[in-house]
Design a protein around this motif. Sequence first.
Motif, short mmCIF file in Angstrom:
data_model
loop_
_atom_site.label_atom_id
_atom_site.label_comp_id
_atom_site.label_asym_id
_atom_site.label_seq_id
_atom_site.Cartn_x
_atom_site.Cartn_y
_atom_site.Cartn_z
N TRP A 46 0.84 -1.20 0.00
CA TRP A 46 0.00 0.00 0.00
C TRP A 46 0.86 1.24 0.00
O TRP A 46 1.96 1.24 0.53
CB TRP A 46 -0.94 -0.02 1.21
CG TRP A 46 -1.71 -1.28 1.31
CD1 TRP A 46 -1.53 -2.28 2.24
CD2 TRP A 46 -2.74 -1.74 0.42
NE1 TRP A 46 -2.41 -3.32 1.97
CE2 TRP A 46 -3.15 -3.01 0.88
CE3 TRP A 46 -3.35 -1.19 -0.71
CZ2 TRP A 46 -4.15 -3.74 0.23
CZ3 TRP A 46 -4.35 -1.92 -1.34
CH2 TRP A 46 -4.73 -3.18 -0.88
N LYS A 47 0.29 2.29 -0.58
CA LYS A 47 0.99 3.57 -0.58
C LYS A 47 0.38 4.45 0.49
O LYS A 47 -0.80 4.31 0.82
CB LYS A 47 0.85 4.25 -1.94
CG LYS A 47 1.78 3.66 -2.97
CD LYS A 47 1.99 4.65 -4.10
CE LYS A 47 2.72 4.01 -5.24
NZ LYS A 47 1.92 3.93 -6.44
N GLU A 51 -3.57 5.52 1.12
CA GLU A 51 -4.62 4.62 0.64
C GLU A 51 -5.44 4.14 1.84
O GLU A 51 -4.90 4.01 2.94
CB GLU A 51 -4.01 3.41 -0.08
CG GLU A 51 -3.42 3.75 -1.44
CD GLU A 51 -2.97 2.51 -2.20
OE1 GLU A 51 -3.66 2.14 -3.15
OE2 GLU A 51 -1.93 1.93 -1.84
N GLN A 75 -3.96 1.37 3.69
CA GLN A 75 -2.74 1.77 4.39
C GLN A 75 -3.09 2.35 5.75
O GLN A 75 -2.41 2.09 6.74
CB GLN A 75 -1.97 2.79 3.54
CG GLN A 75 -0.64 3.25 4.12
CD GLN A 75 -0.76 4.51 4.97
OE1 GLN A 75 -1.74 5.25 4.88
NE2 GLN A 75 0.22 4.75 5.81
N TRP A 86 6.11 2.06 2.84
CA TRP A 86 4.86 1.99 2.05
C TRP A 86 5.25 2.06 0.58
O TRP A 86 5.28 3.11 0.00
CB TRP A 86 3.91 3.12 2.44
CG TRP A 86 3.60 3.15 3.91
CD1 TRP A 86 4.04 4.06 4.82
CD2 TRP A 86 2.78 2.22 4.63
NE1 TRP A 86 3.54 3.75 6.07
CE2 TRP A 86 2.77 2.63 5.98
CE3 TRP A 86 2.05 1.08 4.26
CZ2 TRP A 86 2.06 1.93 6.97
CZ3 TRP A 86 1.35 0.39 5.25
CH2 TRP A 86 1.36 0.82 6.58
N GLN A 87 5.55 0.91 0.02
CA GLN A 87 6.15 0.90 -1.32
C GLN A 87 5.13 0.91 -2.45
O GLN A 87 5.43 1.32 -3.56
CB GLN A 87 7.01 -0.36 -1.49
CG GLN A 87 8.26 -0.32 -0.64
CD GLN A 87 9.19 -1.45 -1.00
OE1 GLN A 87 8.80 -2.42 -1.64
NE2 GLN A 87 10.44 -1.33 -0.59
N GLY A 88 3.95 0.42 -2.22
CA GLY A 88 2.99 0.31 -3.32
C GLY A 88 3.11 -1.05 -4.00
O GLY A 88 3.88 -1.90 -3.57
N ARG A 89 2.36 -1.22 -5.11
CA ARG A 89 2.23 -2.54 -5.73
C ARG A 89 3.52 -3.11 -6.28
O ARG A 89 3.60 -4.30 -6.56
CB ARG A 89 1.21 -2.50 -6.87
CG ARG A 89 -0.12 -1.90 -6.55
CD ARG A 89 -0.84 -2.60 -5.41
NE ARG A 89 -2.11 -1.95 -5.19
CZ ARG A 89 -2.28 -0.88 -4.41
NH1 ARG A 89 -1.25 -0.41 -3.72
NH2 ARG A 89 -3.44 -0.30 -4.29
#
Lengths: 445, 332
Positions: free
Chosen positions: A56-57, A60, A63, A85-88
């Motif tokens: 998750w960023k 979101e 998150q 929180w790196q994202g996909r």
Amino acid sequence: MGKSARHLRPLAALLGAAFALSTTACGGATDASTAAEAVDISGSISGQTINYWSMWKDGEPQQKVLAAAIVDFEKETGATVSVQWQGRSNTEKLVPALNTNNVPDLVDGTFAKLAPVIGETGQASPLTSVYSYEVDGKAVGSLIPEKFTSNGVFKGEDGQPWMVPYSISSDGIWFDAAKHPELKAKPPATWDDFIEVLDKLKAGGAAPIAADGDIAGYNSTWFVTALLRLKGAGSFKALIEDKSGEGWDDPAVLEAARKVEALVKGGYLNSGYNASKFPSQQQLWANGDASLILNGSWTPTETGSYAAPGFEYSSFQFPAMGDKPASARVDFIGFAVPAKSKNQAPAQRLAAFMLASKYQNALGTEAKVLPVRPDAPVDPAVESVKAAIDAAPATHLQNDGVTFPGFMEKVFFPKDDELFLGKTSANEFIGKMKTAQIQYWKDNS
Amino acid sequence: MTLHLTEPRTDGTPAQSAESRKPVPRTSRRGSRPGGSSIDVQRKKLLIPFVGPAFVLYTVLFIVPALGAVWISLHKWAGSGPMKFVGLDNYGRIFRDQLFLSSFGNTLLLLFVVGTAIFVLAFALTLVLRDMAGKKIARNVIFFPHLINALVFGVLAGFIFNPGGMVNSLLAPLGVTDPPKWLAQDNIFPLIMVTLVCTTTGYFTTILMAGVDRIPPYYYEDCALAGASAFQRLRYVILPLTWDVFGTCAVLWTISSVKIFEIVWVFGGSSGAGVPPTQSWTAAVYTYVNAFSGQSTPAYGAATASAVLSLALISVLVVLLRRAMRRDAVEF
């Protein structure tokens, strides 16, 4: 060039030095993974620290729920969680990291992304201890519906589970219940009922089905689900695994392709579905220009910002065919712990912690996604999907869990696209798939 | 490939071929005497401190990974976990893979067809812009598209070419009721080619203009006196005097065209939410999908094999191109 040979000698020396430097830097990178044992995670983890790479960023909805849970976790256990929180793309970053000794202690992602990267390559720790760890007075394993795990989807080669889901996603045929209360009252149960509904909608002037035909993964849902309805969960994977390709001669497979062909030939798909760019067709649907769309349980959150005023999200399941009990699609989002992590206990404890009802409820009501625990409440927009999952006797994964290297992208998607976009007939599709699959297994076995 | 870029003019003198044909005393600097002059000795001493750091970095960051890729391409590997040595199997498989061949064909289309279009347009613009009033502004305007991220064009393509998009809305009043399916899978690659021509022409025009601006005005005055047409001016003055600039541009385009990836990725395949249709794949996209599609077990062996093959084939092309374009530079 002969004149410059003297210049080359020192350069050659430098080259050698550089090689030495870089090979030592990467030394030991390709160590084979060691078969990890389940660890005891019940002891105190106070003072320990874990690194968590999140899918998750920052900002979101999911998150926010996870961040709140982490604050509570740190307070309760005395452990420290250092989150990125790196994202996909976290799974793509995980691949190179797994070749080093500097791995995250905890990662999350969809099953579809984690399985090829960490689950099937034997790089994940067995999480048996998490499943037996008690949260809210109950073992984690008993909080997750048995039908999710009974087919052994999370089991690695050692027979132990490597993933703990905290949330799920599914799909359905979505519609605006404010505009079509009749669909909510009596959703089409069989394929024939479905075609009847489509004919009625078509007679009303509006195209019945919107589809973003440029997303192969959406297009394939039609054929794959039709086949699963006819032959049961796991039948698509079995069809693909068949190295002889003879499975494609099964009349039921042709039947599934014919269903897709019928949608195309019947003119039930919105004009332009075969020449548009996502998300234009789902926007059109949300604006009320088309009645139905086959899409994921994320549809309400994804289209919420541009849906027509008063839009009331509801969905029904892909219609049943034959007498096979219809399975519901359930894709998992959850945690895995790399086998090389040195902080197994706190990492696994956090994975268990997310199953507490407080955070499961927050995922359902605040993040508006489907929590993995069936007792957690969900947002009204996805109630229809949750009800379908609860009622389904079995579940299946997206694309029936087929992850053979490059198969979907290079073999199945292009040919399925041709079928769905009306460029080939059902018969041609079957023939092409059979040939291509035989060739694929010749090249990949 | 990059070596070719650094090859010319290491010593600030005109090209070697012109030099070697009629040696002048200056060339002794290049070390024709066995022991070398004191300047020569000094230069050799400075070679390591000056070239060394860059060379080490280059080796560690580029050459070693490239050789690593060759090594990986001989294996079956999911990116982590056990590696299985399979020899040249990955290469054989790629050559049999229709999809790789069509992807590579697309790369060649970009290289040659788009490349030709870009340079024809760039030279045409160069001729127009040289005498134009407000040419500085015009130059900035045509350079501008190059500054924009390819992602923007990918997203804009939707607005412009969707069934209910700008183009069809403009065509409707003109009586076009059944417009072409612009974004159909087969049309995406031609659209990408057109977009690339539009965005890249300005970049190369700017570089060529810099070369053209160096040409002393008296050549043009000569042309005017001799009554040369615009085309003759291009043929006899501009082309010969900017040939080296053009050659560098051609190599730059060759290298960058092979790596074109992001515009394909966002043009089709829903701005990155899925994989673009196979009709629009380039060799770079093929490589990426094999390694990182995220929807199936990564095949690093096949991915690196296709990358190594593209590198090899393109290196050959660059060498051939350099050879074909070799001329004695005209000094002025």
